[in-house]
Design a protein around this motif. Sequence first.
Motif, PDB file in Angstrom:
ATOM      1  N   GLU A  51      78.037   9.782  40.328  1.00  0.00           N
ATOM      2  CA  GLU A  51      78.858   9.735  41.572  1.00  0.00           C
ATOM      3  C   GLU A  51      78.811   8.266  42.287  1.00  0.00           C
ATOM      4  O   GLU A  51      79.488   7.503  42.509  1.00  0.00           O
ATOM      5  N   ALA A  52      77.513   7.833  42.442  1.00  0.00           N
ATOM      6  CA  ALA A  52      77.291   6.485  43.128  1.00  0.00           C
ATOM      7  C   ALA A  52      77.609   5.537  42.129  1.00  0.00           C
ATOM      8  O   ALA A  52      78.283   4.527  42.709  1.00  0.00           O
ATOM      9  N   ALA A  53      77.510   5.672  40.896  1.00  0.00           N
ATOM     10  CA  ALA A  53      77.917   4.387  39.908  1.00  0.00           C
ATOM     11  C   ALA A  53      79.470   4.470  39.840  1.00  0.00           C
ATOM     12  O   ALA A  53      80.085   3.382  39.851  1.00  0.00           O
ATOM     13  N   ALA A  54      80.221   5.570  39.991  1.00  0.00           N
ATOM     14  CA  ALA A  54      81.513   5.467  40.162  1.00  0.00           C
ATOM     15  C   ALA A  54      82.119   4.713  41.461  1.00  0.00           C
ATOM     16  O   ALA A  54      83.199   4.080  41.254  1.00  0.00           O
ATOM     17  N   ILE A  55      81.575   4.966  42.388  1.00  0.00           N
ATOM     18  CA  ILE A  55      81.974   4.384  43.728  1.00  0.00           C
ATOM     19  C   ILE A  55      81.396   3.015  43.764  1.00  0.00           C
ATOM     20  O   ILE A  55      82.083   1.924  44.090  1.00  0.00           O
ATOM     21  N   LEU A  56      80.364   2.407  42.899  1.00  0.00           N
ATOM     22  CA  LEU A  56      79.938   1.315  43.241  1.00  0.00           C
ATOM     23  C   LEU A  56      80.537   0.357  42.333  1.00  0.00           C
ATOM     24  O   LEU A  56      80.854  -1.002  42.628  1.00  0.00           O
ATOM     25  N   THR A  57      81.187   0.859  41.455  1.00  0.00           N
ATOM     26  CA  THR A  57      82.199   0.089  40.392  1.00  0.00           C
ATOM     27  C   THR A  57      83.560  -0.193  41.136  1.00  0.00           C
ATOM     28  O   THR A  57      84.056  -1.090  40.720  1.00  0.00           O
ATOM     29  N   ASN A  58      83.808   0.473  42.065  1.00  0.00           N
ATOM     30  CA  ASN A  58      84.888   0.242  42.777  1.00  0.00           C
ATOM     31  C   ASN A  58      84.886  -0.902  43.909  1.00  0.00           C
ATOM     32  O   ASN A  58      85.902  -1.136  44.662  1.00  0.00           O
ATOM     33  N   LEU A  59      83.592  -1.169  44.270  1.00  0.00           N
ATOM     34  CA  LEU A  59      83.325  -2.010  45.594  1.00  0.00           C
ATOM     35  C   LEU A  59      83.128  -3.429  44.969  1.00  0.00           C
ATOM     36  O   LEU A  59      82.898  -3.714  43.747  1.00  0.00           O
ATOM     37  N   PRO A  60      83.232  -4.487  45.902  1.00  0.00           N
ATOM     38  CA  PRO A  60      83.081  -5.880  45.638  1.00  0.00           C
ATOM     39  C   PRO A  60      81.772  -5.890  45.025  1.00  0.00           C
ATOM     40  O   PRO A  60      80.654  -5.115  45.394  1.00  0.00           O
ATOM     41  N   SER A  61      81.461  -6.799  43.966  1.00  0.00           N
ATOM     42  CA  SER A  61      80.204  -6.823  43.438  1.00  0.00           C
ATOM     43  C   SER A  61      79.188  -7.304  44.304  1.00  0.00           C
ATOM     44  O   SER A  61      78.060  -6.716  43.923  1.00  0.00           O
ATOM     45  N   ASP A  62      79.066  -8.261  44.862  1.00  0.00           N
ATOM     46  CA  ASP A  62      78.176  -8.524  45.801  1.00  0.00           C
ATOM     47  C   ASP A  62      77.736  -7.429  46.925  1.00  0.00           C
ATOM     48  O   ASP A  62      76.654  -7.460  47.013  1.00  0.00           O
ATOM     49  N   PHE A  63      78.633  -6.711  47.508  1.00  0.00           N
ATOM     50  CA  PHE A  63      78.368  -5.665  48.357  1.00  0.00           C
ATOM     51  C   PHE A  63      77.609  -4.425  47.523  1.00  0.00           C
ATOM     52  O   PHE A  63      76.551  -3.934  48.114  1.00  0.00           O
ATOM     53  N   ALA A  64      77.951  -4.277  46.157  1.00  0.00           N
ATOM     54  CA  ALA A  64      77.523  -3.193  45.514  1.00  0.00           C
ATOM     55  C   ALA A  64      75.959  -3.630  45.002  1.00  0.00           C
ATOM     56  O   ALA A  64      75.089  -2.880  45.116  1.00  0.00           O
ATOM     57  N   ALA A  65      75.849  -4.933  44.831  1.00  0.00           N
ATOM     58  CA  ALA A  65      74.551  -5.413  44.453  1.00  0.00           C
ATOM     59  C   ALA A  65      73.652  -5.164  45.751  1.00  0.00           C
ATOM     60  O   ALA A  65      72.449  -4.832  45.395  1.00  0.00           O
ATOM     61  N   GLU A  66      74.106  -5.446  46.910  1.00  0.00           N
ATOM     62  CA  GLU A  66      73.375  -5.178  48.254  1.00  0.00           C
ATOM     63  C   GLU A  66      72.940  -4.066  48.172  1.00  0.00           C
ATOM     64  O   GLU A  66      71.687  -3.734  48.554  1.00  0.00           O
ATOM     65  N   ILE A  67      73.741  -3.060  47.973  1.00  0.00           N
ATOM     66  CA  ILE A  67      73.261  -1.789  48.056  1.00  0.00           C
ATOM     67  C   ILE A  67      72.365  -1.330  47.074  1.00  0.00           C
ATOM     68  O   ILE A  67      71.321  -0.610  47.367  1.00  0.00           O
ATOM     69  N   LEU A  68      72.473  -1.953  45.926  1.00  0.00           N
ATOM     70  CA  LEU A  68      71.411  -1.409  44.814  1.00  0.00           C
ATOM     71  C   LEU A  68      70.120  -2.001  45.059  1.00  0.00           C
ATOM     72  O   LEU A  68      69.323  -1.499  44.466  1.00  0.00           O
ATOM     73  N   MET A  69      70.129  -3.368  45.529  1.00  0.00           N
ATOM     74  CA  MET A  69      68.919  -3.865  46.167  1.00  0.00           C
ATOM     75  C   MET A  69      67.933  -3.096  46.966  1.00  0.00           C
ATOM     76  O   MET A  69      66.864  -3.087  47.224  1.00  0.00           O
ATOM     77  N   ARG A  70      68.827  -2.217  47.950  1.00  0.00           N
ATOM     78  CA  ARG A  70      68.283  -1.611  49.113  1.00  0.00           C
ATOM     79  C   ARG A  70      67.761  -0.123  48.978  1.00  0.00           C
ATOM     80  O   ARG A  70      67.205   0.758  49.378  1.00  0.00           O
ATOM     81  N   VAL A  71      68.615   0.442  47.723  1.00  0.00           N
ATOM     82  CA  VAL A  71      68.233   1.890  47.393  1.00  0.00           C
ATOM     83  C   VAL A  71      66.780   2.012  46.947  1.00  0.00           C
ATOM     84  O   VAL A  71      66.364   1.222  46.528  1.00  0.00           O
ATOM     85  N   GLN A  72      66.274   3.132  46.891  1.00  0.00           N
ATOM     86  CA  GLN A  72      65.179   3.325  46.310  1.00  0.00           C
ATOM     87  C   GLN A  72      64.944   2.934  44.671  1.00  0.00           C
ATOM     88  O   GLN A  72      66.095   2.892  44.071  1.00  0.00           O
ATOM     89  N   PRO A  73      64.024   2.400  44.417  1.00  0.00           N
ATOM     90  CA  PRO A  73      63.942   1.790  42.715  1.00  0.00           C
ATOM     91  C   PRO A  73      64.302   2.733  41.810  1.00  0.00           C
ATOM     92  O   PRO A  73      65.239   2.405  40.762  1.00  0.00           O
ATOM     93  N   GLU A  74      63.904   3.889  42.071  1.00  0.00           N
ATOM     94  CA  GLU A  74      64.018   5.043  40.853  1.00  0.00           C
ATOM     95  C   GLU A  74      65.815   5.368  40.902  1.00  0.00           C
ATOM     96  O   GLU A  74      66.610   5.330  40.038  1.00  0.00           O
ATOM     97  N   ALA A  75      66.163   5.581  42.371  1.00  0.00           N
ATOM     98  CA  ALA A  75      67.581   5.769  42.466  1.00  0.00           C
ATOM     99  C   ALA A  75      68.495   4.590  41.611  1.00  0.00           C
ATOM    100  O   ALA A  75      69.557   4.811  41.116  1.00  0.00           O
ATOM    101  N   GLY A  76      68.085   3.498  42.160  1.00  0.00           N
ATOM    102  CA  GLY A  76      68.686   2.208  41.678  1.00  0.00           C
ATOM    103  C   GLY A  76      68.850   2.126  40.239  1.00  0.00           C
ATOM    104  O   GLY A  76      69.904   1.837  39.400  1.00  0.00           O
ATOM    105  N   ALA A  77      67.652   2.283  39.432  1.00  0.00           N
ATOM    106  CA  ALA A  77      67.801   2.226  38.082  1.00  0.00           C
ATOM    107  C   ALA A  77      68.636   3.483  37.439  1.00  0.00           C
ATOM    108  O   ALA A  77      69.348   3.280  36.501  1.00  0.00           O
ATOM    109  N   ARG A  78      68.776   4.670  38.065  1.00  0.00           N
ATOM    110  CA  ARG A  78      69.440   5.726  37.449  1.00  0.00           C
ATOM    111  C   ARG A  78      71.116   5.174  37.735  1.00  0.00           C
ATOM    112  O   ARG A  78      71.877   5.625  36.853  1.00  0.00           O
TER     113      ARG A  78
END
Length: 180
Positions: A128-155
Motif C-alpha cells: 500500500e505504501a509503495a502504491a502511494i509513493l509511486t504517485n507522489l513526486p520522486s523527491d518527496f517520496a525519497a524524503e519519506i523513504l529516508m525517514r521511515v524505519q530502515p526495515e519498512a523502507g526496504a520492504r
Amino acid sequence: MSRAILPVLAALFALPAGAMIWKGQDFAQIFQAVAGPTDLLEGCTDVPEAVSLAEELRDRALRIERYMQALDQRKADLDAAEATLRTRLGELQASKGAIKASRNGSTEAVRTDIDRLIALYDQMKPAEAAAILTNLPSDFAAEILMRVQPEAGARIIAAVEPRQAALLTAQMGARSVRKP
C-alpha cells in the motif's frame, strides 16, 4: 622694617576677601568687566581703528553666540534622534523576537506533521505504501523513504516497480550527498 610690612599687606588683602566669603558674595561678579560694549568706545570715537576693532569684536561675539545657539540646537536634535533610534531599535528587537518565536513554532509544527506522516508510512503495509509513493513526486517520496524505519523502507522499495525503485534510490542518494 620691610618684613613687618608684608604681614600688614597680607592682612589688608585677606580681610576684604574674608568678609566677602563671610557674606557669601559671588566673586565672579566682582571680577567681571564693568565696562559694557558701548562704554569701551567712550572717548575713542574719534579713533577709526578703535571703532573698527570694537565693531569687529561685537560682530564676532554675535557670530559666536549664534554658533553656540546652533550647536545647542544640533545637540537637542541629535538627542531627539538618538531617543527615536533607541525606541525603534527596541521595537525591532521585539519584532525580531516575535518572528523568531513564530518561526520556531511553525518549524516545530512542520516537524510534528512530518513525524506523524512518517509514523503513518511505518504502519502501512509495504504494498500500500509503495502504491502511494509511486504517485507522489520522486523527491518527496525519497524524503519519506529516508525517514521511515530502515526495515519498512526496504520492504516498501521492494514492493515498488524496479524502474521507480531505481529512481527513488537515486533521489535518496542525491539527497544524502547534498546533506552536509
